[in-house]
Design an enzyme around this catalytic site. Structure first.
Site, PDB file in Angstrom:
ATOM      1  N   ALA A 178       0.865  -1.603   0.006  1.00 29.98           N
ATOM      2  CA  ALA A 178      -0.046  -0.075  -0.128  1.00 29.98           C
ATOM      3  C   ALA A 178       0.833   1.516   0.316  1.00 29.98           C
ATOM      4  O   ALA A 178       0.278   2.551  -0.582  1.00 29.98           O
ATOM      5  CB  ALA A 178      -0.395  -0.106   1.475  1.00 29.98           C
ATOM      6  N   CYS A 229       4.056  -0.681 -12.124  1.00 39.60           N
ATOM      7  CA  CYS A 229       4.630   1.312 -13.220  1.00 39.60           C
ATOM      8  C   CYS A 229       6.087   1.068 -14.161  1.00 39.60           C
ATOM      9  O   CYS A 229       6.435   2.092 -13.944  1.00 39.60           O
ATOM     10  CB  CYS A 229       4.913   2.364 -12.671  1.00 39.60           C
ATOM     11  SG  CYS A 229       5.865   1.771 -10.544  1.00 39.60           S
TER      12      CYS A 229
END
Length: 464
Positions: free
Chosen positions: A280, A400
């Site tokens: 997270a 990413c």
């Protein structure tokens, strides 16, 4: 006639007075030094440096572009400086080389008159190093100023027909191994567009967290792909936006918003009460997921291995509904019961080669050897997430990075190892996003040159 104070300082071996140094250039110099020496991140260093030098408005924007742009284009500028200096770059003092790069960026990529770019850089070097180094800097930058950027690239880069990867590496300022990985992921036809997009300064994108803020509260233009995003017009300080300062909105790339939206949009059969963000930190996606979960009466658990990042998550989730808890735990050995969650997000640690616009230093820090260790971790995290989700539940795996080993390779290897998991069509979860086919059928790959987002990879997997 030279300043007698300067002569005395030079004779004493001390740098001359710093009164003539332009504060904006000095701030950019401090950013480069902190990134180089401390391994800091440009986007995290900038706010503190700007506050230290009391710079805002146009000065702050100038520093941001000067520091970030210099780091992005370092590969190109080093090739040019090597052609202009009378010694190898390895023999140039690091502080002087930082200043030369800053001067080169002003000369070749910013609308700064040559005399101003050279004189301010020379003043900076005289103040931070020595007068002798200032003279060397003056000579090198005068040579740099003799040609435009395109002319320099034509001179220092090889013929693209003969050495296309080496040409792309110099012309677009990416290490050769990064060029090769991106070529493998996007193909030759799109490669130069992608590399050019990596060198563009990113726009500041905000997210209005549903139930806590609306897009109408945020300044700027609504994003095209996310119903929660706004692109700030003309930059500005996001922290000055009331909704951001109050935690009801945040700074978040549109691609990251789409990752959270994909997890929330995936259909599940039966119970839909417990959501988990397994990796997270620092909490941006978790904050959007918590808002989406709260609207359905579900709750989010946010887990982050590093305690200091878990505290960042806690701060990002402060005051939010839909938060069941924040846990500092290793995602490969989570303290949760198997099959106890309905939805799980794995936003896995990765090379970050899809976020080079926002993290300009990443291209120079990452090494090919990093891939193996990261891929092993990514497989473990995805396996762990699939163990934690109940049968019928869904896991979204995201990076990413578009590097095939981290996307197609990880998902394929995990699917081959498990008989209880199927790959869903993630593109159906984002119907407004086009031209986004990933390397595996049903996966999604976003691109900065196509979608204006980070190069996020998204795969949706379901426990049978």
């Amino acid at each position: 006639m030279s300043d007698p104070r300067e002569r005395g300082q030079r004779q004493a071996g001390r740098p001359p007075a710093r009164s003539r140094v332009d504060p904006a250039r000095l701030a950019a110099f401090d950013v480069l030094k902190t990134v180089r020496v401390d391994g800091a991140y440009t986007n995290l260093v900038l706010p503190a440096v700007l506050r230290h030098h009391q710079l805002s408005g146009r000065d702050a924007a100038f520093v941001t572009e000067l520091a970030s742009g210099t780091i992005r284009r370092r590969g190109t500028y080093d090739a040019i400086l090597a052609a202009c200096a009378d010694r190898p770059l390895s023999k140039i003092e690091a502080k002087v080389l930082d200043a030369l790069r800053l001067g080169t960026h002003q000369l070749l990529s910013m609308r700064v008159p040559s005399h101003a770019a050279i004189s301010t850089t020379v003043d900076l070097v005289r103040a931070k190093v020595s007068s002798g180094a200032g003279g060397f800097t003056n000579a090198v930058l005068r040579r740099v100023s003799e040609q435009e950027l395109a002319e320099w690239i034509g001179r220092v880069a090889p013929d693209p027909r003969v050495a296309p990867v080496r040409f792309a590496s110099i012309a677009y300022s990416h290490p050769q191994w990064v060029v090769e990985e991106l070529r493998n992921a996007v193909g030759w036809n799109d490669l130069y567009d992608l590399l050019a997009a990596d060198n563009e300064p990113p726009k500041v994108t905000l997210v209005a967290r549903p139930g806590r803020a609306t897009r109408e509260e945020l300044p700027g233009t609504p994003t095209l792909l996310s119903p929660y995003g706004v692109v700030m017009d003309g930059g500005g300080d996001p922290g000055a936006v009331p909704a951001v300062a109050e935690g009801r909105a945040g700074v978040q790339d549109e691609g990251s918003q789409l990752v959270a939206m994909a997890l929330a949009a995936a259909p599940v059969v039966g119970r839909d009460e417990r959501w988990l963000d397994l990796c997270a930190g620092p909490g941006g996606k978790a904050a959007l997921l918590a808002a989406l979960a709260a609207r359905r009466g579900a709750g989010l658990v946010a887990s982050e291995r590093q305690p200091h990042r878990a505290r960042l998550v806690q701060r990002n989730l402060a005051g939010a509904d839909g938060v069941t808890g924040v846990v500092a735990a290793d995602g490969t050995r989570p303290p949760f019961a198997p099959g106890s969650f309905d939805r799980v997000l794995v936003d896995a640690p990765c090379t970050g080669l899809g976020a080079l616009r926002r993290r300009p230093e990443a291209r120079w820090r990452r090494k090919p050897d990093d891939l193996l260790q990261l891929v092993l971790l990514q497989r473990q995290l995805l396996q762990s997430a699939l163990d934690l989700v109940r049968p019928g539940g869904v896991v979204v795996y995201a990076t990413c990075s578009p590097v095939l080993a981290e996307t197609e390779g990880v998902v394929s290897s995990v699917l081959q190892a498990r008989q209880d998991t199927t790959l869903e069509d993630a593109s159906r979860l984002l119907p407004g996003v086009t031209n986004c086919a990933g390397p595996l059928a049903g996966t999604v790959q976003l691109w900065p040159h196509r979608h204006g987002t980070d190069a996020m990879f998204i795969a949706a997997l379901r426990r049978a």
